[in-house]
Design a protein around this motif. Sequence first.
Motif, PDB file in Angstrom:
ATOM      1  N   ARG A 193      20.759  25.324  -5.137  1.00  0.00           N
ATOM      2  CA  ARG A 193      22.119  24.971  -5.504  1.00  0.00           C
ATOM      3  C   ARG A 193      22.169  24.243  -6.852  1.00  0.00           C
ATOM      4  O   ARG A 193      21.366  23.352  -7.106  1.00  0.00           O
ATOM      5  N   HIS A 194      23.129  24.594  -7.695  1.00  0.00           N
ATOM      6  CA  HIS A 194      23.328  23.871  -8.950  1.00  0.00           C
ATOM      7  C   HIS A 194      23.734  22.436  -8.638  1.00  0.00           C
ATOM      8  O   HIS A 194      24.403  22.200  -7.637  1.00  0.00           O
ATOM      9  N   PRO A 195      23.368  21.491  -9.505  1.00  0.00           N
ATOM     10  CA  PRO A 195      23.838  20.114  -9.276  1.00  0.00           C
ATOM     11  C   PRO A 195      25.360  20.026  -9.425  1.00  0.00           C
ATOM     12  O   PRO A 195      25.964  20.818 -10.154  1.00  0.00           O
ATOM     13  N   PHE A 196      25.930  19.097  -8.715  1.00  0.00           N
ATOM     14  CA  PHE A 196      27.384  18.887  -8.757  1.00  0.00           C
ATOM     15  C   PHE A 196      27.607  17.383  -8.921  1.00  0.00           C
ATOM     16  O   PHE A 196      27.037  16.592  -8.170  1.00  0.00           O
ATOM     17  N   PRO A 197      28.385  16.963  -9.900  1.00  0.00           N
ATOM     18  CA  PRO A 197      28.520  15.530 -10.154  1.00  0.00           C
ATOM     19  C   PRO A 197      29.276  14.798  -9.041  1.00  0.00           C
ATOM     20  O   PRO A 197      30.171  15.381  -8.416  1.00  0.00           O
ATOM     21  N   GLY A 198      28.905  13.559  -8.799  1.00  0.00           N
ATOM     22  CA  GLY A 198      29.588  12.739  -7.796  1.00  0.00           C
ATOM     23  C   GLY A 198      31.102  12.739  -7.964  1.00  0.00           C
ATOM     24  O   GLY A 198      31.829  12.891  -6.977  1.00  0.00           O
ATOM     25  N   ALA A 241      24.432   8.926   3.232  1.00  0.00           N
ATOM     26  CA  ALA A 241      25.488   9.800   2.721  1.00  0.00           C
ATOM     27  C   ALA A 241      24.902  11.170   2.412  1.00  0.00           C
ATOM     28  O   ALA A 241      23.805  11.256   1.869  1.00  0.00           O
ATOM     29  N   VAL A 242      25.624  12.214   2.771  1.00  0.00           N
ATOM     30  CA  VAL A 242      25.203  13.571   2.406  1.00  0.00           C
ATOM     31  C   VAL A 242      26.343  14.255   1.655  1.00  0.00           C
ATOM     32  O   VAL A 242      27.509  13.892   1.794  1.00  0.00           O
ATOM     33  N   SER A 243      25.953  15.235   0.815  1.00  0.00           N
ATOM     34  CA  SER A 243      26.952  15.928   0.005  1.00  0.00           C
ATOM     35  C   SER A 243      26.816  17.440   0.106  1.00  0.00           C
ATOM     36  O   SER A 243      27.686  18.174  -0.346  1.00  0.00           O
ATOM     37  N   GLY A 244      25.687  17.891   0.673  1.00  0.00           N
ATOM     38  CA  GLY A 244      25.408  19.325   0.654  1.00  0.00           C
ATOM     39  C   GLY A 244      24.491  19.689  -0.504  1.00  0.00           C
ATOM     40  O   GLY A 244      24.070  20.827  -0.633  1.00  0.00           O
ATOM     41  N   GLY A 245      24.205  18.728  -1.360  1.00  0.00           N
ATOM     42  CA  GLY A 245      23.266  18.944  -2.453  1.00  0.00           C
ATOM     43  C   GLY A 245      21.836  18.952  -1.921  1.00  0.00           C
ATOM     44  O   GLY A 245      21.581  18.506  -0.798  1.00  0.00           O
ATOM     45  N   VAL A 246      20.907  19.456  -2.726  1.00  0.00           N
ATOM     46  CA  VAL A 246      19.543  19.634  -2.223  1.00  0.00           C
ATOM     47  C   VAL A 246      18.855  18.301  -1.886  1.00  0.00           C
ATOM     48  O   VAL A 246      18.228  18.181  -0.837  1.00  0.00           O
ATOM     49  N   ASP A 254      17.865  27.033   3.759  1.00  0.00           N
ATOM     50  CA  ASP A 254      18.240  28.294   3.101  1.00  0.00           C
ATOM     51  C   ASP A 254      18.037  28.218   1.590  1.00  0.00           C
ATOM     52  O   ASP A 254      18.271  27.175   0.983  1.00  0.00           O
ATOM     53  N   ASP A 255      17.659  29.380   1.010  1.00  0.00           N
ATOM     54  CA  ASP A 255      17.539  29.483  -0.447  1.00  0.00           C
ATOM     55  C   ASP A 255      18.822  29.060  -1.146  1.00  0.00           C
ATOM     56  O   ASP A 255      18.809  28.433  -2.199  1.00  0.00           O
ATOM     57  N   GLU A 256      19.921  29.442  -0.558  1.00  0.00           N
ATOM     58  CA  GLU A 256      21.249  29.115  -1.090  1.00  0.00           C
ATOM     59  C   GLU A 256      21.373  27.609  -1.349  1.00  0.00           C
ATOM     60  O   GLU A 256      21.910  27.171  -2.356  1.00  0.00           O
TER      61      GLU A 256
END
Length: 341
Positions: free
Chosen positions: A214-219, A28-33, A208-210
Amino acid sequence: SWTMDAFIDTEIQRIRTIVGPVGQVVGAVSGGVDSTVAAKLMHEAIGDRFHAILVDNGVMRLNECASVKKMLGDKMGINIEVVDASALFLGRLAGVTDPERKRKIIGNTFIEVFEAEAAKIDKKTGGGKIEYLLQGTLYPDVIESISFKGPSATIKTHHVSRGASNTNLMSHQNVGGLLEDMKLKLIEPLRELFKDEVRALGTLLGLDDELVWRHPFPGPGIAIRVLGEVTPSQVEIARLADHIYIEEIKRAGYYRQISQAYAALLPVKAVGVMGDARTYEQVIALRAVETKDFMTADVFASAEWFLTLKKISSRIINEVKGVNRVVYDISSKPPATIEWE
Ligand code: XMP
């Protein structure tokens, strides 16, 4: 650095040895680091035999799914499948106000949707070839799940459930079925790393640095940032306000100094005035914290930041229909938490 370069080579070799010449892997991917760095490593190791799954749960940020698909799929060349399950999630969330129930519904639905998609991919690739599940588990997650089973279970249960991200499937209670039915084995290339090491690794891998910062984002996403009942129109309001907030934070150059920032939609209405008429509309709460480990956190505050907040407030009130008031949350953790729910 020298050690990180070595880590990349060793890890890629290790993955190739484990998966073998024909094995297939899902994740699973979310776009989080974390999930992106794990996916990148896996892609470097086995290319198209890695299948990334992005579940649209209907409570992600503005344009998030499309931009994650673009970045991982088009830019990084990862085999990625986006499953739009937003109607299913939002349907199940209708009428639910309790934060822990929201988390459970989202977590369980996530597992269900992910498993169905993994089964589809398995069929497409000939059946029975998917043997592994990629997880972006970090060292602190490993420690946490060990202590979860330990003596302080009551405190940790709460902590773990709040920390259960969507991509970290093992943090969900119902993941057993996924591993047992499909007989999946776990691969966790980041399990010995801390967050700052994962960021360094991401940079070395050319992300990318972006993304790396990235700030964490809750599930459970925006579902726990719309206080009370989660409806599509409430999600829309919170989403737009959050988008404006983050955009202005980046524009003003504060994004890296802030550990996590977001907008929450409060379940109250307040009186306002527009022209000669009174308005009676909703309230947005802005949160921005500084923290090392997210266990304790300080409010992000300075005189200059306050001026930026004033600008953000008027943008939100002008551009987001249904909002006539913006407040800034000045509580520290503890006793407050970072999220409102
Ligand atoms: P709190 O609100 O407990 O948040 O101070 C600490 C960190 O955890 C995140 N958080 C979650 N992450 N699923 C997640 O994946 C959750 O249910 C959850 N609840 C809180 C929060 O965003 C912050 O980074």
